[in-house]
Motif scaffolding. Structure first.
Motif, PDB file in Angstrom:
ATOM      1  N   THR A   9       0.836  -1.206   0.000  1.00  0.00           N
ATOM      2  CA  THR A   9       0.000   0.000   0.000  1.00  0.00           C
ATOM      3  C   THR A   9       0.868   1.252   0.000  1.00  0.00           C
ATOM      4  O   THR A   9       0.605   2.189  -0.757  1.00  0.00           O
ATOM      5  CB  THR A   9      -0.948  -0.012   1.218  1.00  0.00           C
ATOM      6  OG1 THR A   9      -1.774  -1.176   1.146  1.00  0.00           O
ATOM      7  CG2 THR A   9      -1.819   1.225   1.262  1.00  0.00           C
ATOM      8  N   ASN A  10       1.898   1.269   0.831  1.00  0.00           N
ATOM      9  CA  ASN A  10       2.812   2.419   0.889  1.00  0.00           C
ATOM     10  C   ASN A  10       3.534   2.622  -0.441  1.00  0.00           C
ATOM     11  O   ASN A  10       3.678   3.758  -0.904  1.00  0.00           O
ATOM     12  CB  ASN A  10       3.832   2.251   2.016  1.00  0.00           C
ATOM     13  CG  ASN A  10       3.208   2.389   3.385  1.00  0.00           C
ATOM     14  OD1 ASN A  10       2.132   2.963   3.539  1.00  0.00           O
ATOM     15  ND2 ASN A  10       3.886   1.848   4.387  1.00  0.00           N
TER      16      ASN A  10
ATOM     17  N   GLU B 130       1.069   4.019  -2.999  1.00  0.00           N
ATOM     18  CA  GLU B 130       0.806   5.437  -2.707  1.00  0.00           C
ATOM     19  C   GLU B 130       1.982   6.297  -3.155  1.00  0.00           C
ATOM     20  O   GLU B 130       1.797   7.361  -3.743  1.00  0.00           O
ATOM     21  CB  GLU B 130       0.529   5.633  -1.223  1.00  0.00           C
ATOM     22  CG  GLU B 130      -0.839   5.135  -0.798  1.00  0.00           C
ATOM     23  CD  GLU B 130      -1.081   5.231   0.710  1.00  0.00           C
ATOM     24  OE1 GLU B 130      -0.203   5.753   1.436  1.00  0.00           O
ATOM     25  OE2 GLU B 130      -2.150   4.768   1.143  1.00  0.00           O
ATOM     26  N   LYS B 131       3.188   5.824  -2.892  1.00  0.00           N
ATOM     27  CA  LYS B 131       4.390   6.551  -3.292  1.00  0.00           C
ATOM     28  C   LYS B 131       4.477   6.666  -4.818  1.00  0.00           C
ATOM     29  O   LYS B 131       4.918   7.683  -5.352  1.00  0.00           O
ATOM     30  CB  LYS B 131       5.626   5.831  -2.741  1.00  0.00           C
ATOM     31  CG  LYS B 131       6.879   6.642  -2.735  1.00  0.00           C
ATOM     32  CD  LYS B 131       7.978   5.880  -1.996  1.00  0.00           C
ATOM     33  CE  LYS B 131       9.224   6.699  -1.861  1.00  0.00           C
ATOM     34  NZ  LYS B 131      10.269   5.977  -1.130  1.00  0.00           N
TER      35      LYS B 131
ATOM     36  N   LYS C  97      -2.846   3.762  -6.577  1.00  0.00           N
ATOM     37  CA  LYS C  97      -3.205   2.657  -5.688  1.00  0.00           C
ATOM     38  C   LYS C  97      -3.651   1.411  -6.451  1.00  0.00           C
ATOM     39  O   LYS C  97      -3.684   0.319  -5.906  1.00  0.00           O
ATOM     40  CB  LYS C  97      -4.304   3.088  -4.714  1.00  0.00           C
ATOM     41  CG  LYS C  97      -3.846   4.115  -3.716  1.00  0.00           C
ATOM     42  CD  LYS C  97      -4.961   4.479  -2.759  1.00  0.00           C
ATOM     43  CE  LYS C  97      -4.503   5.561  -1.797  1.00  0.00           C
ATOM     44  NZ  LYS C  97      -5.559   5.936  -0.854  1.00  0.00           N
TER      45      LYS C  97
END
Length: 140
Positions: free
Chosen positions: A8-9, A12-13, A17
């Motif tokens: 998820t991180n 997002e980065k 998504k």
């Protein structure tokens, strides 16, 4: 659960998504492999010999075994001879297997497998590939 939060991180980065889903629905496995090869090449090109040495020092997957290669080979030969004497034949399997061989056949989480490009993964336990090999022989 921890793996999911890492993914998820990362997504997002990257600013998307749904990136994984978009890639696997829009691209063929061959196209994804091409993309992964290009990414690997770019990452490799950013390394210096010193970077490689530093990474070697901290990566447990690339360290040589502490076992004696001669003793291991002697045991392997003894076991093969015993198996042959009992009527079994031997086969030398590839160190690579098809991507998903562990997760599909043995239900091992794919995040616990060393996945590679070109639709492959490294074979730590040859049981799954032996099963696939035998199934192919039976099929033919």
């Amino acid at each position: 659960m921890k793996q999911q939060s890492i993914i998820t991180n990362v997504l997002e980065k990257a600013g998307n998504k749904n990136l994984i889903n978009e890639l696997i629905t829009r691209l063929s496995q061959s196209e994804i492999n091409t993309l992964l090869l290009a990414l690997s090449k770019e990452i490799a090109n950013k390394n210096t010999p010193n970077d490689i040495l530093n990474k070697y020092e901290s990566n447990r997957f690339v360290k040589p075994s502490e076992l004696s290669p001669i003793k291991v080979k002697q045991v392997e030969i003894l076991m093969l001879q015993m198996a042959e004497a009992s009527g079994f034949s031997s086969v030398l399997l590839s160190p690579a297997s098809l991507l998903g061989s562990c997760s599909v056949i043995a239900k091992v989480d794919q995040t616990n497998v060393i996945s590679a490009t070109r639709g492959l993964e490294l074979t730590a336990d040859s049981t799954n590939m032996l099963a696939i090999y035998l199934a192919d022989k039976i099929k033919k």
